[in-house]
Write a protein that holds these residues in place. Sequence first.
Motif, PDB file in Angstrom:
ATOM      1  N   GLU A  87      -4.649  -6.494   4.142  1.00 53.22           N
ATOM      2  CA  GLU A  87      -5.516  -6.270   2.986  1.00 53.22           C
ATOM      3  C   GLU A  87      -4.684  -5.994   1.736  1.00 53.22           C
ATOM      4  O   GLU A  87      -4.971  -6.522   0.653  1.00 53.22           O
ATOM      5  N   TYR A  88      -3.641  -5.162   1.888  1.00 51.55           N
ATOM      6  CA  TYR A  88      -2.792  -4.856   0.729  1.00 51.55           C
ATOM      7  C   TYR A  88      -2.098  -6.110   0.221  1.00 51.55           C
ATOM      8  O   TYR A  88      -2.037  -6.352  -0.987  1.00 51.55           O
ATOM      9  N   ALA A 115      -0.679  -1.460  -7.000  1.00 45.72           N
ATOM     10  CA  ALA A 115      -2.013  -1.238  -6.430  1.00 45.72           C
ATOM     11  C   ALA A 115      -2.991  -0.829  -7.519  1.00 45.72           C
ATOM     12  O   ALA A 115      -4.115  -1.320  -7.595  1.00 45.72           O
ATOM     13  N   GLU A 126      -1.801  -8.026  -3.315  1.00 48.95           N
ATOM     14  CA  GLU A 126      -0.512  -8.359  -3.942  1.00 48.95           C
ATOM     15  C   GLU A 126      -0.499  -9.838  -4.346  1.00 48.95           C
ATOM     16  O   GLU A 126      -0.102 -10.190  -5.453  1.00 48.95           O
ATOM     17  N   THR A 177      -2.007  -3.593   6.125  1.00 55.73           N
ATOM     18  CA  THR A 177      -0.988  -4.391   5.437  1.00 55.73           C
ATOM     19  C   THR A 177      -1.552  -5.723   4.967  1.00 55.73           C
ATOM     20  O   THR A 177      -1.272  -6.175   3.851  1.00 55.73           O
ATOM     21  N   LEU A 214      -1.902   2.199   2.124  1.00 58.67           N
ATOM     22  CA  LEU A 214      -0.504   1.791   2.290  1.00 58.67           C
ATOM     23  C   LEU A 214       0.389   2.486   1.278  1.00 58.67           C
ATOM     24  O   LEU A 214       1.485   2.941   1.613  1.00 58.67           O
ATOM     25  N   ALA A 264      -7.343  -0.303   1.564  1.00 56.89           N
ATOM     26  CA  ALA A 264      -5.995  -0.583   2.057  1.00 56.89           C
ATOM     27  C   ALA A 264      -4.890  -0.294   1.042  1.00 56.89           C
ATOM     28  O   ALA A 264      -3.863   0.286   1.415  1.00 56.89           O
ATOM     29  N   PRO A 265      -5.013  -0.684  -0.231  1.00 58.63           N
ATOM     30  CA  PRO A 265      -3.919  -0.410  -1.171  1.00 58.63           C
ATOM     31  C   PRO A 265      -3.599   1.078  -1.277  1.00 58.63           C
ATOM     32  O   PRO A 265      -2.439   1.480  -1.269  1.00 58.63           O
ATOM     33  N   GLU A 266      -4.648   1.895  -1.344  1.00 53.95           N
ATOM     34  CA  GLU A 266      -4.428   3.335  -1.431  1.00 53.95           C
ATOM     35  C   GLU A 266      -3.789   3.859  -0.149  1.00 53.95           C
ATOM     36  O   GLU A 266      -2.877   4.677  -0.173  1.00 53.95           O
TER      37      GLU A 266
END
Length: 374
Positions: free
Chosen positions: A129-130, A236, A134, A127, A172, A168-170
């Motif tokens: 990293e995501y 993302a 963001e 979270t 989450l 991380a984006p992928e």
Amino acid sequence: MSTLDLDALIDDPQTRIIVTCGSGGVGKTTTAAALGLRAAERGRKVVVLTIDPARRLAQALGLTELDNTPRAVAEVDPANGGRLDAMMLDMKRTFDEVVLAHATPAKAEQILANPFYMALSSSFAGTQEYMAMEKLGQLHKQAERTGEWDLIVVDTPPSRSALDFLDAPERLASLLEGRFLRLLLAPARGPMRLMSAGVNLAMSVMNKVLGAQVLTDVQTFVAAFDTLFGGFRERADKTVALLREPHTAFLVVAAPQNDALREASYFTERLRAEKMPLAGVVLNRVTTTHVPELSAERSLAAAEKLEEAGKSELTAAVLRLHADKMQQVVSDRKRADRFHRGHRSIPTVDVPALPDDIHDLTGLRTIGELLTAS
């Protein structure tokens, strides 16, 4: 070995985003802050996004408490209209902002009060990293809209692996769009009697494993969050595309230890595979000495002679300390040379270790000078 010219990088108006990345504990945050300060004092309008900086570094930047809003850094000496703002990522607040921006007020209130959301936004692996990505996307939009910054410097989170920032984006987005949560959403979308026997069985098992209240909290969260699922994937994808743009520059920061250098090697290869613009490698905290001609062996031999003669215990102790340091110098140099030989095409700069922690802007300026020394 090609030398990394960081002054040229930060002076280039085409450079709009710099991302410092690497494994934890190698000095990413200090590097990001020092580059941001140097760029501002050379005329750029800079915002630095830091992730969990050490207390002294936060104080050096004038960030005495966690703040998700860019604030002007005091005592910066700008040239040609330069400025420096800095902020620390508040992971949960950033997640809350995403919910408030993309859900109706009623849905947002329901999501923010949900126990499963509170756990997800505060502690789920990936979270932070995501949310760093963001926030980068938000800052980039704001910079384009207002023109208040022409350079964003991002310090990536202190992860176990440097690759977590890209993964991380992928991860989450996949969680929020995955089959497991879609299965949990099924009861909210239709009567239980219409569900298949397999779904009924799965729900029964999850009820026993998770407990009725936890399962209800998750189902309520998924039902309220349903309209936001696609937005996470879209944002993302946009941020990853932003990171591939020519105006972005990745700096891989490493220390002369085997684990950190191994992570740096993996990360440089991953950036190339992902077609992301790698500017170079900062080899940080390299042990150096002002007396390189006095080897560890000679220093130990001299110390032993003094001790045998019963003379100058203090000098003998200093010689032994120097011998220990020279052994570290030689070890660091061997590892650094091995890394350079394996990555000849990647521009690199070696930064010597300092005896003290950085706790003020003067220290950050010193780091900036070391980063840009040719």
